[in-house]
Design a protein around this motif. Structure first.
Motif, short mmCIF file in Angstrom:
data_model
loop_
_atom_site.label_atom_id
_atom_site.label_comp_id
_atom_site.label_asym_id
_atom_site.label_seq_id
_atom_site.Cartn_x
_atom_site.Cartn_y
_atom_site.Cartn_z
N ARG A 58 2.89 -6.27 -4.09
CA ARG A 58 4.01 -6.00 -5.00
C ARG A 58 3.97 -4.51 -5.36
NH1 ARG A 58 7.66 -10.45 -5.46
NH2 ARG A 58 6.39 -12.26 -4.90
N LEU A 59 5.12 -3.88 -5.28
CA LEU A 59 5.22 -2.44 -5.46
C LEU A 59 5.91 -2.09 -6.77
CD1 LEU A 59 6.61 -1.78 -1.85
CD2 LEU A 59 4.21 -1.77 -2.56
N VAL A 60 5.51 -0.97 -7.36
CA VAL A 60 6.21 -0.45 -8.53
C VAL A 60 6.83 0.89 -8.15
CG1 VAL A 60 4.73 -1.67 -10.17
CG2 VAL A 60 4.11 0.64 -9.44
N LYS A 61 7.61 1.44 -9.07
CA LYS A 61 8.31 2.69 -8.79
C LYS A 61 7.32 3.76 -8.36
CE LYS A 61 11.96 5.66 -10.61
NZ LYS A 61 12.84 5.96 -11.75
N GLY A 62 7.64 4.42 -7.26
CA GLY A 62 6.76 5.47 -6.73
C GLY A 62 6.03 5.03 -5.48
N ASN A 63 5.91 3.72 -5.25
CA ASN A 63 5.21 3.21 -4.07
C ASN A 63 6.16 3.11 -2.88
OD1 ASN A 63 3.45 0.76 -6.09
ND2 ASN A 63 2.85 2.84 -5.59
N ASP A 64 5.75 3.62 -1.73
CA ASP A 64 6.50 3.46 -0.50
C ASP A 64 5.88 2.30 0.29
OD1 ASP A 64 8.36 4.63 1.71
OD2 ASP A 64 6.42 4.37 2.68
N PRO A 65 6.68 1.33 0.75
CA PRO A 65 6.13 0.16 1.42
C PRO A 65 5.26 0.51 2.62
CG PRO A 65 8.43 -0.22 0.88
CD PRO A 65 8.15 1.21 0.57
N ASP A 66 5.74 1.38 3.50
CA ASP A 66 4.97 1.72 4.70
C ASP A 66 3.68 2.44 4.34
OD1 ASP A 66 6.83 0.58 6.39
OD2 ASP A 66 7.95 2.44 6.68
N GLU A 67 3.74 3.31 3.34
CA GLU A 67 2.55 4.04 2.92
C GLU A 67 1.49 3.09 2.35
OE1 GLU A 67 1.22 7.69 -0.10
OE2 GLU A 67 3.32 7.07 0.05
N MET A 68 1.93 2.10 1.59
CA MET A 68 0.98 1.14 1.02
C MET A 68 0.31 0.31 2.12
SD MET A 68 0.99 1.81 -2.22
CE MET A 68 0.41 0.43 -3.20
N SER A 94 -0.17 1.34 5.16
CA SER A 94 -1.09 2.27 5.83
C SER A 94 -2.41 2.38 5.08
CB SER A 94 -0.45 3.66 5.95
OG SER A 94 0.67 3.63 6.81
N LYS A 95 -2.36 2.33 3.76
CA LYS A 95 -3.60 2.39 2.97
C LYS A 95 -4.46 1.15 3.23
CE LYS A 95 -1.61 5.27 -0.67
NZ LYS A 95 -1.17 5.38 -2.08
N VAL A 96 -3.82 0.00 3.38
CA VAL A 96 -4.57 -1.22 3.69
C VAL A 96 -5.19 -1.12 5.08
CG1 VAL A 96 -4.42 -3.71 4.04
CG2 VAL A 96 -3.14 -2.64 2.17
N ILE A 97 -4.42 -0.64 6.05
CA ILE A 97 -4.93 -0.51 7.42
C ILE A 97 -6.12 0.45 7.45
CG2 ILE A 97 -4.37 0.35 9.72
CD1 ILE A 97 -1.53 -0.71 9.30
N ASP A 98 -5.99 1.57 6.75
CA ASP A 98 -7.10 2.54 6.70
C ASP A 98 -8.34 1.90 6.09
OD1 ASP A 98 -5.50 4.45 7.85
OD2 ASP A 98 -5.01 5.46 5.96
N HIS A 99 -8.14 1.08 5.06
CA HIS A 99 -9.27 0.40 4.43
C HIS A 99 -9.95 -0.55 5.42
CE1 HIS A 99 -11.62 -1.55 1.22
NE2 HIS A 99 -11.35 -2.68 1.86
N VAL A 100 -9.15 -1.31 6.16
CA VAL A 100 -9.71 -2.25 7.14
C VAL A 100 -10.52 -1.49 8.18
CG1 VAL A 100 -9.12 -3.94 8.93
CG2 VAL A 100 -7.89 -3.96 6.76
N LYS A 101 -10.02 -0.35 8.61
CA LYS A 101 -10.76 0.46 9.59
C LYS A 101 -12.08 0.95 9.01
CE LYS A 101 -6.72 2.11 12.19
NZ LYS A 101 -5.86 3.30 12.52
N ALA A 150 -9.34 -6.80 13.97
CA ALA A 150 -8.35 -7.31 13.01
C ALA A 150 -6.94 -7.00 13.54
CB ALA A 150 -8.54 -6.69 11.63
N LYS A 151 -6.16 -8.05 13.70
CA LYS A 151 -4.75 -7.86 14.04
C LYS A 151 -3.96 -7.81 12.74
CE LYS A 151 -2.17 -11.32 15.38
NZ LYS A 151 -1.55 -12.41 16.18
N ILE A 152 -3.19 -6.75 12.55
CA ILE A 152 -2.38 -6.61 11.34
C ILE A 152 -0.91 -6.55 11.74
CG2 ILE A 152 -1.87 -5.18 9.33
CD1 ILE A 152 -4.75 -4.29 9.28
N VAL A 153 -0.15 -7.49 11.21
CA VAL A 153 1.28 -7.60 11.52
C VAL A 153 2.06 -7.34 10.24
CG1 VAL A 153 3.13 -9.08 12.37
CG2 VAL A 153 0.82 -9.26 13.36
N LYS A 154 2.97 -6.36 10.28
CA LYS A 154 3.83 -6.07 9.14
C LYS A 154 5.00 -7.05 9.12
CE LYS A 154 2.90 -1.10 9.70
NZ LYS A 154 3.53 0.24 9.88
#
Length: 527
Positions: free
Chosen positions: A388-398, A400-407, A430-434
């Protein structure tokens, strides 16, 4: 004439005099162009509702019988046709407009001398249904209960639908898909229009209506429709008739909504399920791998540990912070209602937590459970996650942060099922599907239209208004606020315990009646 008859005669004269006086007062209001006081309008709307209660109730019940899941296009179009006819009965010039998916039902009503144009938005589609989970009913065969269905119970049992002239209890619940989300807010607005016009009162502003038919499917065509038809959205504000009122059932205004994005994460063990006796304790178990990965994402207190997860949050303004602090605390009652001892966070209230992005495990799957459970080491395990996103969060950027964490946890990330070469090369995969999503939106409480809207409802009900900067649920309001530059304000009318998106969805009748009054106030006093 007997004394008793004489008393009755005098009382009759007094009552007729009172009614004539009341009528004269409102006729005077209309002739002089003065708007009625809030007490006068409330009385008029309530009397209209009581007089036409059965018809207003039956109109909603009739609409609920038409299935409205977005991928059922024949019935979705029946819903759109029903809505178009209902709007036209109120004098609204109405069109059914194609989008590439479910049609939009659009309407306009011009008001002589109006200086503003306001727009109302809701969706007429509903969540998919699993009929086996609905108790004592089918999802599109509405029923009544005398109170809310008790958790884990089949009580109270359904009661007969009221006959014409029978009073409808305020604590009664009407059950059916979209009873609260969103068919009842739409019909409540139509009923409010009936009540206002019946009283001879003019609307305060020009009116527009936009009702979409696939919000529950992610509104895949709404943005392109809005961009191609910008002229339809020429309005000073868009009122969103969606979502629940605050938990205390006080009149509620919500000035924003969280965005959402979703992903699926799948991790792998052997390339097929293998016997846990022969290979357990040796073959890697993807369920355990996934559990470790998920626990690395959140602290025990529920805060997200992913690097930079909170960095792009747009802080609340001074007025918004004051509004959050002024919201009556209701956390203890909610915990008791839903049966858990301690919430996530570090002592923040629910309303404070809603103004932060969240990472939620919305579903887990690996092999089988329950009676179907088998003694195997599963081949894979999957977690479905919503952010869930609040003002200021970009969906794709968020994402990407999860993918970087998994890596960073040592996983090799892929977007498709790995082949044997990849399996033999990497220990952890890990397969990650948006799954798509959209950003959050928030309208400033400092805008003039925000103030006018709040003033329209202030004093119209016995309880003070709850002003919520951001709703917990997600609605694609960014299309209006960011693309079309139209501020949005949500005016929810349904009870918070309505089982929205779940089996046994319902609307409390008292909320429905009160919602008609609240929407009538907007129709008259926003000008």
């Amino acid at each position: 004439m007997s004394y008793g008859d004489f008393v009755k005669h005098i009382r009759g004269i007094k009552m007729r005099y009172f009614n004539l006086t009341l009528l004269a007062m409102f006729l005077s209001t209309i002739v002089t162009g003065q708007e009625p006081s809030k007490a006068e309008l409330k009385k008029l709307v309530r009397e209209y509702r009581k007089t036409h209660e059965h018809a207003l109730f039956t109109e909603l019940v009739d609409w609920l019988t038409i299935p409205n899941v977005a991928d059922d296009q024949p019935n979705i179009r029946k819903c759109a046709a029903w809505l178009k006819e209902a709007m036209e009965k109120r004098g609204i010039t109405t069109q059914i407009l194609e989008t590439g998916g479910s049609p939009v039902v659009y309407g306009e009503l011009k008001v002589p001398g109006a200086k503003r144009t306001v727009m109302y938005y809701a969706h007429y589609d509903g969540q998919p249904v699993d009929p086996t989970k609905w108790i004592d009913m089918e999802p599109f065969s509405p029923i009544l209960r005398s109170a809310k269905l008790k958790a884990g119970s089949t009580e109270p049992k359904p009661i007969p639908m009221p006959k014409k002239g029978e009073q409808i209890g305020e604590e009664w619940r009407l059950y059916g898909r979209s009873a609260s989300d969103d068919k009842s807010p739409i019909t409540a607005l139509l009923a409010a229009m009936d009540a206002v016009k019946s009283a001879g009162i003019e609307y305060g502003a020009n009116l527009k209506f936009i009702y979409e038919g696939e919000e529950e499917a992610g509104s895949p065509f709404l943005q392109s429709f809005a961009e191609k038809n910008r002229h339809l959205f020429d309005a000073e504000v868009l009122y969103v008739c969606d979502g629940p009122m605050y938990y205390s059932n006080q009149p509620t205004l919500k000035f924003g909504a969280r965005g959402i994005t979703t992903i699926d994460i799948t991790v792998y063990g052997p390339n097929v399920n293998v016997h846990s006796g022969h290979y357990g304790n040796w073959a890697p178990n993807p369920g355990i791998k996934l559990a470790r990965l998920l626990t690395s994402m959140k602290h025990e207190n529920g805060n997200v540990k992913i690097k930079g997860f909170y960095n792009t949050v747009t802080p609340l303004s001074k007025r918004e912070k004051i509004a959050v602090k002024a919201i009556p605390p209701y956390d203890d009652e909610i915990r008791e209602l839903y049966g858990f001892a301690r919430p996530e966070g570090e002592g923040e209230s629910l309303m404070e937590r809603i103004n932060l992005p969240s990472l939620n495990i919305r579903g887990l799957e690996s092999a089988w459970v329950g009676p179907q459970a088998r003694t195997v080491v599963p081949a894979e395990a999957t977690a479905a996650i919503d952010i869930r996103l609040v003002k200021g969060n970009d969906p794709d950027e968020m994402i990407s942060k999860v993918i970087d964490h998994v890596k960073r946890q040592g996983f090799h990330v892929v977007s498709e099922d790995p082949n044997n070469e990849t399996r033999m090369k990497h220990v952890d995969i890990a397969k990650i599907v948006k799954r798509g999503g959209y950003p959050a939106s928030r309208t400033s409480m400092d805008l003039e239209i925000s103030r006018i809207t709040a003033e329209a409802l202030t004093g119209f009900h016995d309880e003070p208004i709850v002003m919520v900067p951001t709703s917990g649920g997600s609605v694609p309001l960014y299309i209006f606020t960011q693309i079309l530059d139209v501020p949005t304000i949500s005016v929810p009318i349904v009870n918070h315990d309505n089982n929205q998106h779940q089996p046994n969805e319902n609307i409390r009748i008292g909320h429905y009646w009160q919602g008609i009054e609240a929407l009538a106030a907007l129709l008259v006093y926003v000008k």
